[in-house]
Design a protein around this motif. Sequence first.
Motif, PDB file in Angstrom:
ATOM      1  N   LEU A 161      40.082 -44.045 -25.976  1.00 44.28           N
ATOM      2  CA  LEU A 161      40.492 -45.513 -25.202  1.00 44.28           C
ATOM      3  C   LEU A 161      39.991 -45.947 -26.632  1.00 44.28           C
ATOM      4  O   LEU A 161      39.087 -47.302 -26.612  1.00 44.28           O
ATOM      5  CB  LEU A 161      39.855 -45.352 -24.404  1.00 44.28           C
ATOM      6  CG  LEU A 161      40.406 -44.859 -22.742  1.00 44.28           C
ATOM      7  CD1 LEU A 161      39.429 -44.607 -21.605  1.00 44.28           C
ATOM      8  CD2 LEU A 161      41.685 -45.303 -22.625  1.00 44.28           C
ATOM      9  N   ASN A 162      39.477 -45.573 -27.695  1.00 41.80           N
ATOM     10  CA  ASN A 162      39.467 -45.912 -28.626  1.00 41.80           C
ATOM     11  C   ASN A 162      37.750 -46.788 -28.494  1.00 41.80           C
ATOM     12  O   ASN A 162      37.821 -48.101 -29.230  1.00 41.80           O
ATOM     13  CB  ASN A 162      40.052 -46.984 -29.361  1.00 41.80           C
ATOM     14  CG  ASN A 162      41.488 -46.391 -29.352  1.00 41.80           C
ATOM     15  OD1 ASN A 162      41.575 -45.428 -30.605  1.00 41.80           O
ATOM     16  ND2 ASN A 162      42.541 -46.852 -29.527  1.00 41.80           N
ATOM     17  N   ILE A 163      36.356 -46.105 -27.945  1.00 38.80           N
ATOM     18  CA  ILE A 163      35.547 -47.018 -27.533  1.00 38.80           C
ATOM     19  C   ILE A 163      34.516 -46.484 -28.427  1.00 38.80           C
ATOM     20  O   ILE A 163      34.204 -45.273 -28.423  1.00 38.80           O
ATOM     21  CB  ILE A 163      35.215 -46.975 -26.537  1.00 38.80           C
ATOM     22  CG1 ILE A 163      36.455 -47.557 -24.979  1.00 38.80           C
ATOM     23  CG2 ILE A 163      33.796 -47.567 -25.449  1.00 38.80           C
ATOM     24  CD1 ILE A 163      35.895 -47.456 -23.512  1.00 38.80           C
ATOM     25  N   GLY A 164      33.721 -47.102 -29.806  1.00 38.66           N
ATOM     26  CA  GLY A 164      32.952 -47.249 -30.140  1.00 38.66           C
ATOM     27  C   GLY A 164      31.382 -47.784 -29.987  1.00 38.66           C
ATOM     28  O   GLY A 164      30.723 -47.028 -31.124  1.00 38.66           O
ATOM     29  N   ALA A 165      31.041 -47.360 -28.680  1.00 38.37           N
ATOM     30  CA  ALA A 165      29.481 -48.184 -28.250  1.00 38.37           C
ATOM     31  C   ALA A 165      29.348 -47.589 -27.339  1.00 38.37           C
ATOM     32  O   ALA A 165      30.749 -47.435 -25.510  1.00 38.37           O
ATOM     33  CB  ALA A 165      29.929 -49.145 -28.240  1.00 38.37           C
TER      34      ALA A 165
ATOM     35  N   ALA B 139      34.176 -52.981 -26.257  1.00 37.29           N
ATOM     36  CA  ALA B 139      34.524 -52.211 -25.426  1.00 37.29           C
ATOM     37  C   ALA B 139      33.298 -52.006 -25.271  1.00 37.29           C
ATOM     38  O   ALA B 139      33.393 -50.545 -26.439  1.00 37.29           O
ATOM     39  CB  ALA B 139      35.798 -51.639 -26.146  1.00 37.29           C
ATOM     40  N   VAL B 140      32.433 -50.545 -24.277  1.00 34.99           N
ATOM     41  CA  VAL B 140      31.320 -50.033 -24.802  1.00 34.99           C
ATOM     42  C   VAL B 140      31.738 -49.322 -23.217  1.00 34.99           C
ATOM     43  O   VAL B 140      31.860 -49.383 -22.129  1.00 34.99           O
ATOM     44  CB  VAL B 140      30.506 -51.027 -24.156  1.00 34.99           C
ATOM     45  CG1 VAL B 140      28.882 -50.182 -24.271  1.00 34.99           C
ATOM     46  CG2 VAL B 140      29.814 -51.913 -25.257  1.00 34.99           C
ATOM     47  N   MET B 141      31.658 -47.962 -23.572  1.00 35.73           N
ATOM     48  CA  MET B 141      31.103 -47.353 -22.550  1.00 35.73           C
ATOM     49  C   MET B 141      29.249 -46.925 -21.799  1.00 35.73           C
ATOM     50  O   MET B 141      28.585 -46.859 -22.478  1.00 35.73           O
ATOM     51  CB  MET B 141      31.338 -45.125 -22.904  1.00 35.73           C
ATOM     52  CG  MET B 141      31.543 -45.257 -24.078  1.00 35.73           C
ATOM     53  SD  MET B 141      31.520 -43.438 -24.583  1.00 35.73           S
ATOM     54  CE  MET B 141      30.740 -43.521 -26.523  1.00 35.73           C
TER      55      MET B 141
END
Length: 553
Positions: free
Chosen positions: A338-342, A408-410
């Motif tokens: 999902l290309n979330i890097g944070a 985008a942040v998880m």
Amino acid sequence: MNTISAGPHWQALQALAENQRLQPIHQLFSENPERFSQLSFRLGALLVDFSKQHYQQETIEQLIALAEESELPSWIDKLFAGVEVNHTENRPALHTALRLPEGRECFLDGQNISIDVQENLKRMEELVNHIHTGQWRGFSGEAINTVVNIGVGGSDLGPLMACNALAETPARDDSSQLAQQAAIDVHFVSSMDGSQLADLLKVLNPARTLFVIASKSFTTIDTMANAATAKEWLCKHANCSDTALVARHFIGVSSKPEKMLDWGIPKQNQLEFWEWTGGRYSMWSAIGLLIALKLGMSTFKDMLAGAHNMDEHFRLTPLKENIPVLLALTGIWNINFLNIGAHAILPYDGRLKNLPAYLEQLEMESNGKSVNRQGETVDYNTCPILWGEIGTNAQHAFYQLLHQGTEAVMCDFIVAAKRYGPDASQELRHQHQLNLANCFAQSRILALGDSVLEDAHTAPAHKRYQGNQPCTTIMLNELSPFTFGQLIAMYEHKVFVQSVIWGINPFDQWGVELGKQVATNLLGQLDGENLETLDASTAGLIKTINGDKVGVM
């Protein structure tokens, strides 16, 4: 050749991600009312809810297939068996052996290292009891009542976090020691610039202060500089020899007993841990001395027991029900597909205020790598950027970005279901209910967006909430030494699982070594000599501190 991202399961997950992006998280709940029961997992008093993640059961099955393709079960066996999983330093990573209960054995090179672990633990308990009972005396003959931990990184963050997290734990040690234990004041010093220590030394009583020098190598420059400053301060107040002063006011914790001895710390004041214990995994060793001093050995042992409980779950549970494995694979899905890097760490509990900083080191120092075990540069993302804050504080700081920003942040939400006992005031119990409501509301909105509101579609654009920020909720029945141990061990194993999938070594940290080397070399140039070997910026900065008005208008 780098083949991880070319494998069939990686490709299948990429295809799933393309389809999943078209289906918002709130729709996943609408289509499956059983989502929580299917995607939440419990280990004793710890519950992990993955239902607000942006995936379905099919995704998890493919992620598990990817883990099996990466031979994860075999790597788990290697970790616990003492195989040299840290291949760049030719070491095993046996921090799990530090929390084995007495009587359990762990062998390394034919030796039962559990014997050494238990002997060191008993030695640690003797020192703790000696201090708690007022038998440890300073140079004036007065009992020690203040202990300062001098360390950095893993020798600071873990013990500091545990002392704050478990400060409310009722003491269970011998009642004759409880008053003295409560009277022990503990402090932590880590800053290289000496500011923390300088502020402390203004108010501490040298005759009643004990310093713990915590360093795996016993050469860490910032730690040893602070230790030298502490020794100099004591020398100004004490009328005794250096040998007697160090013996009365310093304890050393290191894997290098000979270096502790060279510094002047006698054998009876030494506690050891071993090369097979990584610094950021060392809280479970004698590095945890300050935890036992502040909270008691029983609390420290309960913490070890909780971590061991998670170790056994991780070692024995099938992948599809294995909490650290699922936590890690969820991160793999978010980062690589999902290309979330944070990644935001959001504890809704003031006692866990140091957890984000602790996990920043644990994860980014472990998995912040771009070269795999074969020495090749990877062609996929590895560790995300971690940061965090106590949830209610964060709501008034960076939640604006989480809810309506472009990143985008998880998110990991961490909370205790119970906080105050029946004797607590109604106001305190209400505050905890308010805290829970905020925790659940924020994770709900981040994942589901304004679909939770009936009239959201009529709101102007600047009041809309997109949602689709994937969230995991980690809920403890209550924050205790045991559940705290479970929580931290869970994150440790998560890091290991991700390293296996990415094919990297999580137990070295070569990325921090060059800075130390260059800093040491620069020390001799700060007086302004031999600057021709430096870049123009660094040379200009050094000239400036030596009085040159470089660049001044």
